[in-house]
Motif scaffolding. Structure first.
Motif, PDB file in Angstrom:
ATOM      1  N   LEU A 409      11.203  29.464  -1.502  1.00  0.00           N
ATOM      2  CA  LEU A 409      12.195  30.211  -0.724  1.00  0.00           C
ATOM      3  C   LEU A 409      12.162  29.820   0.746  1.00  0.00           C
ATOM      4  N   VAL A 410      10.963  29.679   1.309  1.00  0.00           N
ATOM      5  CA  VAL A 410      10.850  29.359   2.729  1.00  0.00           C
ATOM      6  C   VAL A 410      11.288  27.917   2.996  1.00  0.00           C
ATOM      7  N   LYS A 411      10.859  27.022   2.106  1.00  0.00           N
ATOM      8  CA  LYS A 411      11.143  25.596   2.320  1.00  0.00           C
ATOM      9  C   LYS A 411      12.609  25.259   2.088  1.00  0.00           C
ATOM     10  N   LYS A 412      13.214  25.805   1.031  1.00  0.00           N
ATOM     11  CA  LYS A 412      14.564  25.399   0.642  1.00  0.00           C
ATOM     12  C   LYS A 412      15.668  26.359   1.086  1.00  0.00           C
ATOM     13  N   TYR A 413      15.284  27.652   1.322  1.00  0.00           N
ATOM     14  CA  TYR A 413      16.330  28.648   1.593  1.00  0.00           C
ATOM     15  C   TYR A 413      16.054  29.454   2.861  1.00  0.00           C
ATOM     16  N   ASP A 414      15.196  28.920   3.715  1.00  0.00           N
ATOM     17  CA  ASP A 414      14.855  29.564   4.986  1.00  0.00           C
ATOM     18  C   ASP A 414      14.317  30.983   4.778  1.00  0.00           C
ATOM     19  N   GLY A 415      13.670  31.211   3.631  1.00  0.00           N
ATOM     20  CA  GLY A 415      13.061  32.503   3.353  1.00  0.00           C
ATOM     21  C   GLY A 415      14.031  33.560   2.871  1.00  0.00           C
ATOM     22  N   MET A 416      15.280  33.204   2.615  1.00  0.00           N
ATOM     23  CA  MET A 416      16.279  34.202   2.232  1.00  0.00           C
ATOM     24  C   MET A 416      16.243  34.480   0.727  1.00  0.00           C
ATOM     25  N   LEU A 417      16.254  35.771   0.399  1.00  0.00           N
ATOM     26  CA  LEU A 417      16.378  36.198  -0.988  1.00  0.00           C
ATOM     27  C   LEU A 417      17.863  36.307  -1.338  1.00  0.00           C
ATOM     28  N   THR A 418      18.167  36.280  -2.625  1.00  0.00           N
ATOM     29  CA  THR A 418      19.558  36.328  -3.067  1.00  0.00           C
ATOM     30  C   THR A 418      20.203  37.671  -2.755  1.00  0.00           C
ATOM     31  N   GLU A 419      21.529  37.643  -2.639  1.00  0.00           N
ATOM     32  CA  GLU A 419      22.293  38.866  -2.372  1.00  0.00           C
ATOM     33  C   GLU A 419      22.372  39.754  -3.608  1.00  0.00           C
ATOM     34  N   VAL A 420      22.247  39.151  -4.790  1.00  0.00           N
ATOM     35  CA  VAL A 420      22.363  39.876  -6.054  1.00  0.00           C
ATOM     36  C   VAL A 420      21.131  39.580  -6.905  1.00  0.00           C
ATOM     37  N   CYS A 421      20.582  40.615  -7.535  1.00  0.00           N
ATOM     38  CA  CYS A 421      19.406  40.426  -8.392  1.00  0.00           C
ATOM     39  C   CYS A 421      19.828  39.768  -9.707  1.00  0.00           C
ATOM     40  N   ALA A 422      19.145  38.670 -10.049  1.00  0.00           N
ATOM     41  CA  ALA A 422      19.495  37.926 -11.260  1.00  0.00           C
ATOM     42  C   ALA A 422      18.949  38.571 -12.528  1.00  0.00           C
ATOM     43  N   GLU A 423      17.969  39.464 -12.384  1.00  0.00           N
ATOM     44  CA  GLU A 423      17.357  40.108 -13.561  1.00  0.00           C
ATOM     45  C   GLU A 423      17.235  41.623 -13.312  1.00  0.00           C
ATOM     46  N   PRO A 424      18.379  42.307 -13.216  1.00  0.00           N
ATOM     47  CA  PRO A 424      18.323  43.744 -12.886  1.00  0.00           C
ATOM     48  C   PRO A 424      17.574  44.578 -13.921  1.00  0.00           C
ATOM     49  N   SER A 425      17.667  44.235 -15.192  1.00  0.00           N
ATOM     50  CA  SER A 425      16.999  45.055 -16.211  1.00  0.00           C
ATOM     51  C   SER A 425      15.480  44.946 -16.075  1.00  0.00           C
ATOM     52  N   GLN A 480      20.494  27.169  -7.129  1.00  0.00           N
ATOM     53  CA  GLN A 480      20.748  28.613  -7.139  1.00  0.00           C
ATOM     54  C   GLN A 480      19.802  29.323  -8.100  1.00  0.00           C
ATOM     55  N   GLU A 481      19.533  28.690  -9.242  1.00  0.00           N
ATOM     56  CA  GLU A 481      18.644  29.308 -10.218  1.00  0.00           C
ATOM     57  C   GLU A 481      17.225  29.417  -9.669  1.00  0.00           C
ATOM     58  N   VAL A 482      16.785  28.413  -8.911  1.00  0.00           N
ATOM     59  CA  VAL A 482      15.453  28.478  -8.295  1.00  0.00           C
ATOM     60  C   VAL A 482      15.385  29.667  -7.337  1.00  0.00           C
ATOM     61  N   GLN A 483      16.410  29.827  -6.516  1.00  0.00           N
ATOM     62  CA  GLN A 483      16.437  30.949  -5.573  1.00  0.00           C
ATOM     63  C   GLN A 483      16.476  32.285  -6.312  1.00  0.00           C
ATOM     64  N   ASP A 484      17.240  32.334  -7.403  1.00  0.00           N
ATOM     65  CA  ASP A 484      17.327  33.563  -8.200  1.00  0.00           C
ATOM     66  C   ASP A 484      15.962  33.951  -8.764  1.00  0.00           C
ATOM     67  N   VAL A 485      15.296  32.981  -9.380  1.00  0.00           N
ATOM     68  CA  VAL A 485      14.009  33.257 -10.024  1.00  0.00           C
ATOM     69  C   VAL A 485      12.976  33.702  -8.987  1.00  0.00           C
ATOM     70  N   CYS A 486      12.895  32.977  -7.889  1.00  0.00           N
ATOM     71  CA  CYS A 486      11.889  33.306  -6.866  1.00  0.00           C
ATOM     72  C   CYS A 486      12.206  34.631  -6.178  1.00  0.00           C
ATOM     73  N   SER A 487      13.463  34.954  -6.045  1.00  0.00           N
ATOM     74  CA  SER A 487      13.842  36.240  -5.435  1.00  0.00           C
ATOM     75  C   SER A 487      13.436  37.401  -6.339  1.00  0.00           C
ATOM     76  N   VAL A 488      13.626  37.240  -7.647  1.00  0.00           N
ATOM     77  CA  VAL A 488      13.186  38.271  -8.595  1.00  0.00           C
ATOM     78  C   VAL A 488      11.669  38.443  -8.501  1.00  0.00           C
ATOM     79  N   ALA A 489      10.957  37.318  -8.471  1.00  0.00           N
ATOM     80  CA  ALA A 489       9.496  37.371  -8.405  1.00  0.00           C
ATOM     81  C   ALA A 489       9.018  38.085  -7.141  1.00  0.00           C
ATOM     82  N   ILE A 490       9.625  37.784  -6.012  1.00  0.00           N
ATOM     83  CA  ILE A 490       9.227  38.429  -4.751  1.00  0.00           C
ATOM     84  C   ILE A 490       9.533  39.921  -4.801  1.00  0.00           C
ATOM     85  N   ASN A 491      10.638  40.316  -5.414  1.00  0.00           N
ATOM     86  CA  ASN A 491      10.948  41.741  -5.536  1.00  0.00           C
ATOM     87  C   ASN A 491       9.916  42.455  -6.401  1.00  0.00           C
TER      88      ASN A 491
END
Length: 698
Positions: A409-425, A480-491
């Motif tokens: 996330l830090v290296k590729k997306y400047d530390g930004m998490l996605t606007e929408v959760c990819a795995e809400p359930s 986008q999928e990499v950002q989605d997965v890592c954002s879910v993990a950080i949450n």
């Protein structure tokens, strides 16, 4: 949600020694509970104090060449430093040697006296003519009146297990001066506890104030009959003088156990005075007056060995003096290390300071949390399991989630998490688990809370392993999928920090900086981190290394070559403890031959039953199958080292050809073998299950 007003306390450590890991079980348990209740939005105040009175402290100060006040001040500073290392977050830490404690001790006594709950009677005790003080049982030694064993304390023979009064000892001597004590009569003051019997029977069974096992145990005291409680001690004594005594009688002092629990009130009053006029002001009367008993809550966390004082004496004192009684008294068991009593020789009697010199305190906080429940059970610090559990759970599971995801996330997306959760359930499932975790914390089921948290961590790691962001990062168009997965993990990692914050306050504070958030309250878990920027990840926790555990054990071992201290013999010059005196001809004849040893018959015995002995503080009663027509009854003075259920069903060694000995509580028909020191710890010798009952040991 209604915000509850809660006052919580831990038992007061005695101002006569250092804090060790056995003590820390209670303070860590209390601190976790207080932090968890605060995180759930309640107003929680946690107070404690040093228990600073008594003969032992007076004598320790004298031996150290300082005043008692200097002695307790030095110990208090040491205690506070140790507690700070283990992140125990007291709102106030005070001392029973304080003006507040003097005020409330005298107030409670006067109210009890005015209501007719105090009486006096003459008590005959042994008196040291050189030290000019009355001797507690532990300060008298002599020859057992039953078996003639020498060097026995004034209440119980550690050889034959007989209990007796100190005045029954033969050839008694004071351990303080070696003088021969004399009998002397003194007037003592008593709190008439039997007058509160019906109140206490109702109180101990109402409103879930006590754990069921504790309430059941107290029933034994009711059945035996409550006795008046001696609350006075004669001068010299370090403590508070009893007020309003006749001017022509010698000074009388409150027994330490009268003013010790009053220390809870005193520490809280001291805090109230400190905060007066601030935004955090507290109202003492709102917590301690009877009319406010159902508006506020007061909880005491204690060890199982002091239940009697906290569940009988203390509520009776409070009720009799028109103060509110505790909402709940929560008892815990003792600490074992590697399945045994803590031992200085094995290096498992570990000071808090020694532990902190080698290992991070949060490791211990987590391990204790993973073992503690709402039951009154001993817990075992298995050092191998301790190392593996911390490394596996905290480093391998929890911290690993962040370390595996943050870099992408830090290296590729400047530390930004996605606007929408990819795995809400998935995230909703872990968020809802927070309700169960919060309930487990409140109910002191910490081990259940830790299991639930680790189940959440397992789900996160399984998710990451399934999605493999490290592989996706190499696939063109999968950004986008990499950002989605890592954002879910950080949450999920953030949710775990919410859940672990009461246990690991330092780790979670560092995680807040990494996550770039301010709030880890339980309510915050409902707001996910979406379109949120995190900071660069820094390692949050290191693995425990075996060498660090080994170094701690080595540092804790009591040196076998420590400086010798003189032991005075009445009829000879001082003899050094570690230097044997030259044997005389008479002493040489004390050796036994093999034929003498052969006379001792030792058999494999099966413990059919093991029980406390009513009215005997130091005895356990065994019913043993030794391969004979009927079981044997054996008494053993090991009660302070074992609970009966620990020995039930075990195979032990019984000396079977000792002459039956009539004791106060029945006839003892043998001896159960133990190892160790009767003063510091005895371990019953147990045998493998394969040993045959009745077999003779050769």
């Amino acid at each position: 949600m209604k915000v509850r007003e809660i006052l919580v306390t831990s038992a007061l450590p005695y101002a006569n020694g250092y804090i060790h890991l056995g003590h820390l079980v209670e303070y860590i348990q209390t601190d976790i509970w207080a932090r968890a209740m605060k995180a759930q939005g309640h107003q929680v105040t946690y107070v404690c104090a040093d228990d600073a009175h008594g003969t032992a402290i007076m004598l320790k100060a004298e031996a150290n060449g300082v005043t008692p006040e200097e002695q307790i001040a030095a110990v208090k500073a040491s205690h506070e430093a140790d507690f700070a290392k283990f992140l125990i977050n007291f709102d106030n830490y005070h001392s029973t040697h304080s003006e507040e404690n003097k005020h409330f001790s005298e107030l409670i006594y006067r109210r009890l006296n005015d209501a007719g709950h105090i009486s006096t009677k003459d008590v005959e005790q042994l008196f040291d003519p050189e030290k000019q003080l009355f001797l507690a049982d532990r300060f008298v030694k002599g020859t057992c009146p039953e078996c003639a064993a020498a060097d026995q304390y004034g209440d119980n023979c550690e050889v034959c297990g007989t209990t007796y009064d100190a005045t029954d000892l033969k050839d008694p001597h004071s351990t303080l001066s070696d003088a021969t004590p004399i009998l002397k009569t003194s007037k003592h003051y008593f709190f008439n506890l039997p007058e509160f019997e019906q109140f206490l029977k109702d109180w101990t069974r109402s409103d879930n104030r006590l754990q069921t096992s504790v309430a059941n145990k107290l029933q034994e005291w009711f059945e035996a009959g409550l006795a008046t409680w001696d609350i006075s001690r004669d001068a010299p004594y370090f403590g508070f003088q009893i007020p309003d005594t006749p001017s022509d009688e010698p000074d009388k002092y409150f027994y330490v156990w009268l003013d010790a629990p009053v220390g809870y009130m005193a520490s809280f009053k001291n805090l109230c005075d400190k905060r007066a006029g601030t935004d955090e002001a507290l109202d003492f009367d709102r917590y301690w007056m009877q009319e406010n008993e159902h508006k506020t809550e007061v909880y005491h966390f204690i060890g199982k060995d002091i239940v009697y004082f906290h569940a009988l004496f203390w509520p009776a004192m409070l009720a009799g003096s028109e103060f509110r009684t505790p909402t709940g008294v929560f008892a815990h068991g003792f600490l074992m290390v590697n399945g045994e009593k803590m031992s200085k020789s094995r290096g498992t009697f570990i000071k808090a300071e020694t532990y902190a010199d080698h290992l991070h305190p949060e490791y211990l906080r987590y391990y204790f949390a993973s073992k503690l429940s709402d039951k009154v059970e001993d817990i075992n610090l298995d050092l191998e399991d301790f190392m593996q559990k911390v490394n596996s759970d905290l480093v391998g599971k929890v911290v690993n989630i962040a370390s595996r995801s943050a870099g992408f996330l830090v290296k590729k997306y400047d530390g930004m998490l996605t606007e929408v959760c990819a795995e809400p359930s998935l995230l909703e499932d872990i968020t809802k688990t927070g309700d169960e975790i919060a309930a487990a914390y409140e109910n002191r089921e910490f081990s259940r809370a830790m299991r639930l948290i680790m189940q959440c961590a397992d789900k996160a790691n399984e998710y990451i392993d399934e999605k493999k962001p490290w592989a996706l990062a190499k696939v063109e168009g999968a950004e986008q999928e990499v950002q989605d997965v890592c954002s879910v993990a950080i949450n999920i990692f953030r949710q775990l920090m919410v859940y672990l914050a009461p246990v690991l306050p330092e780790l979670t504070a560092n995680a807040k900086e990494f996550l770039n958030i301010d709030d880890l309250s339980f309510a915050s878990r409902n707001e996910w981190l979406l379109g949120h920027k995190i900071n660069k990840f820094k390692p949050l926790m290191q693995r425990i290394e075996e060498k660090d555990v080994a170094a701690m054990i080595e540092a804790s071992k009591e040196s076998l070559a420590q400086a010798a201290t003189p032991v005075t013999n009445k009829d000879s010059k001082p003899v050094e403890k570690n230097e044997p005196a030259a044997a005389t001809d008479a002493e040489q004849t004390d050796y036994i031959g093999i034929e003498d040893f052969a006379k001792v018959e030792m058999k494999v015995a099966h413990v059919l039953a093991c029980n406390h002995v009513e009215g005997a503080d130091k005895l356990l009663q065994f019913t043993l199958d030794v391969g004979e027509d009927k079981p044997r009854n054996v008494f053993s003075g090991i009660r302070k080292f074992y609970e009966p259920e620990q020995l039930q069903g075990k195979k032990v060694i019984c000396v079977t050809n000792l002459a039956p000995r009539k004791m106060k509580f029945g006839v003892s028909e043998g001896m159960v073998l133990s190892t160790g020191n009767p003063k510091t710890g005895l371990t019953v010798v147990t045998l493998p299950d394969g040993c045959v009952v009745g077999d003779v040991l050769a």
